[in-house]
Scaffold this motif. Sequence first.
Motif, mmCIF file in Angstrom:
data_model
loop_
_atom_site.group_PDB
_atom_site.id
_atom_site.type_symbol
_atom_site.label_atom_id
_atom_site.label_comp_id
_atom_site.label_asym_id
_atom_site.label_seq_id
_atom_site.Cartn_x
_atom_site.Cartn_y
_atom_site.Cartn_z
ATOM 1 N N ASN A 42 0.811 -1.215 0.000
ATOM 2 C CA ASN A 42 0.000 0.000 0.000
ATOM 3 C C ASN A 42 0.844 1.265 0.000
ATOM 4 N N ARG A 43 2.062 1.152 0.552
ATOM 5 C CA ARG A 43 2.937 2.321 0.628
ATOM 6 C C ARG A 43 3.971 2.351 -0.492
ATOM 7 N N GLY A 44 3.829 1.459 -1.452
ATOM 8 C CA GLY A 44 4.764 1.451 -2.561
ATOM 9 C C GLY A 44 5.675 0.243 -2.522
ATOM 10 N N ILE A 102 11.739 1.072 -0.517
ATOM 11 C CA ILE A 102 12.810 1.401 -1.455
ATOM 12 C C ILE A 102 12.289 2.327 -2.548
ATOM 13 N N LYS A 103 13.245 2.977 -3.206
ATOM 14 C CA LYS A 103 12.947 3.797 -4.379
ATOM 15 C C LYS A 103 13.638 3.151 -5.576
ATOM 16 N N SER A 113 7.501 -9.602 18.066
ATOM 17 C CA SER A 113 6.359 -10.150 17.340
ATOM 18 C C SER A 113 6.300 -9.543 15.962
ATOM 19 N N GLY A 114 5.790 -10.344 14.994
ATOM 20 C CA GLY A 114 5.725 -9.861 13.606
ATOM 21 C C GLY A 114 4.691 -8.801 13.431
ATOM 22 N N SER A 115 4.991 -7.857 12.585
ATOM 23 C CA SER A 115 4.052 -6.772 12.259
ATOM 24 C C SER A 115 3.404 -7.087 10.936
ATOM 25 N N ALA A 116 2.360 -6.333 10.645
ATOM 26 C CA ALA A 116 1.599 -6.557 9.419
ATOM 27 C C ALA A 116 2.457 -6.195 8.221
ATOM 28 N N ARG A 117 2.221 -6.887 7.132
ATOM 29 C CA ARG A 117 2.954 -6.636 5.892
ATOM 30 C C ARG A 117 2.490 -5.317 5.293
#
Length: 409
Positions: A326-328, A345-346, A404-408
């Motif tokens: 969602n953020r690129g 990344i760009k 703990s894992g965070s959302a993708r």
Amino acid sequence: MSEHVPSRSARRLPWVWIVVILAALTGGTYWWLSDGGQQVAPKKPQGGMTPMVPVRVQAAVSENLDIYLRGLGTVTAFNTVTVRSRVQGELVEVLFKEGESVKAGDILARIDPRPFEVALDQALGAQQQNQAQYENAKRDLQRYQTLRKQDSIAPQLLDTQAALVRKFEGLIKSDQATVDNARLQLSYTTITAPIAGRLGLRRVDAGNLVNANDPAGVVVITQTQPIAVMFTLPENDLPAVREPMLGGQILAVDAYDRADMNRLAEGKLSSIDNQIDIATGTVKLKAEFANQTDALFPNQFVNIRMKVRTLQNALTIPAAAVQQGNRGAFVYVVEADDTAAVKPIKIGDRSGERVVILDGIKVGDRVVLEGTDRLRAGAKVRVIGAPSASGEPNNAARRPAGASGSARP
């Protein structure tokens, strides 16, 4: 007779027993479903360990990256000529073999020359007659000029004779043109190759009557050395092509087969069309190939790769490592403690299976190529085919999970 009335406590007794029985049934059911009265707890991995995610990684590297533009092209003969007879007559001889290569000027066929030889003789005879009359008229003019100086003839006779001489001069020029035309028609009875190239299939056999400028012709010649390829590129790629060409740079072009696996020939870009196709948003380009081995064939479909520039010391990673969220764009990077981290990344230019990274990671960062479907930020990973950061084999006892894992993204 006295009437017996039950007491209030006696009336309540059956209801108490009903409640007790229902409570006992409920407790027994719960005990049975809870596996003998023991509480069912969520299962955990043995030893309190969380499972590691197996992944494949590759380190980001700094390298010189050639930037290629890709397009679809069609091989086109540099020149295509349909060899036609320029005179009418019987085709008496065919001197070529189908499919062979010829040079410009090679004799391909002959037409019966006898009618044209007769026409040439007639033109020469008429020319000789007029030439004789012309010479006689010139001698008479010289006599008239002498007599006129002696004032022995009228001026009108001298003028008439001078006009007659000019008339025969014109006839002589006309006769010469007739002779030249007859010779030219006679030369057309020998059909020669106008260009060098490869012959196609014969379209007429010896013994047939051929007509002048018959659309079918005798044979078709295609020039295949050199040969051209017409291909298209999106209009957005046009500046990347025009800038080096305006600077005098020669752009290398490679032609690959339909499967885009085998390189067939190497050439160079020769020209760009002067307009963009508004229907497709593409521009046509033409590349030239020496084609010494005849690897390219007219009307053949090819894939084109054209090198436009080289990036020096570019930070690159495999294109398969780039993910979209969602953020690129982002990548999963394996940290020193074998945990996964999400790095936005760009992206810069892309060439083949490599992509340039402008910002977000650095040289040496291990980016994940395979296993991203089960990966989350902070998850423990097991790098397949490489030791862990601590030096222990990846199939050793797994360490406790960290954060703990965070959302993708």
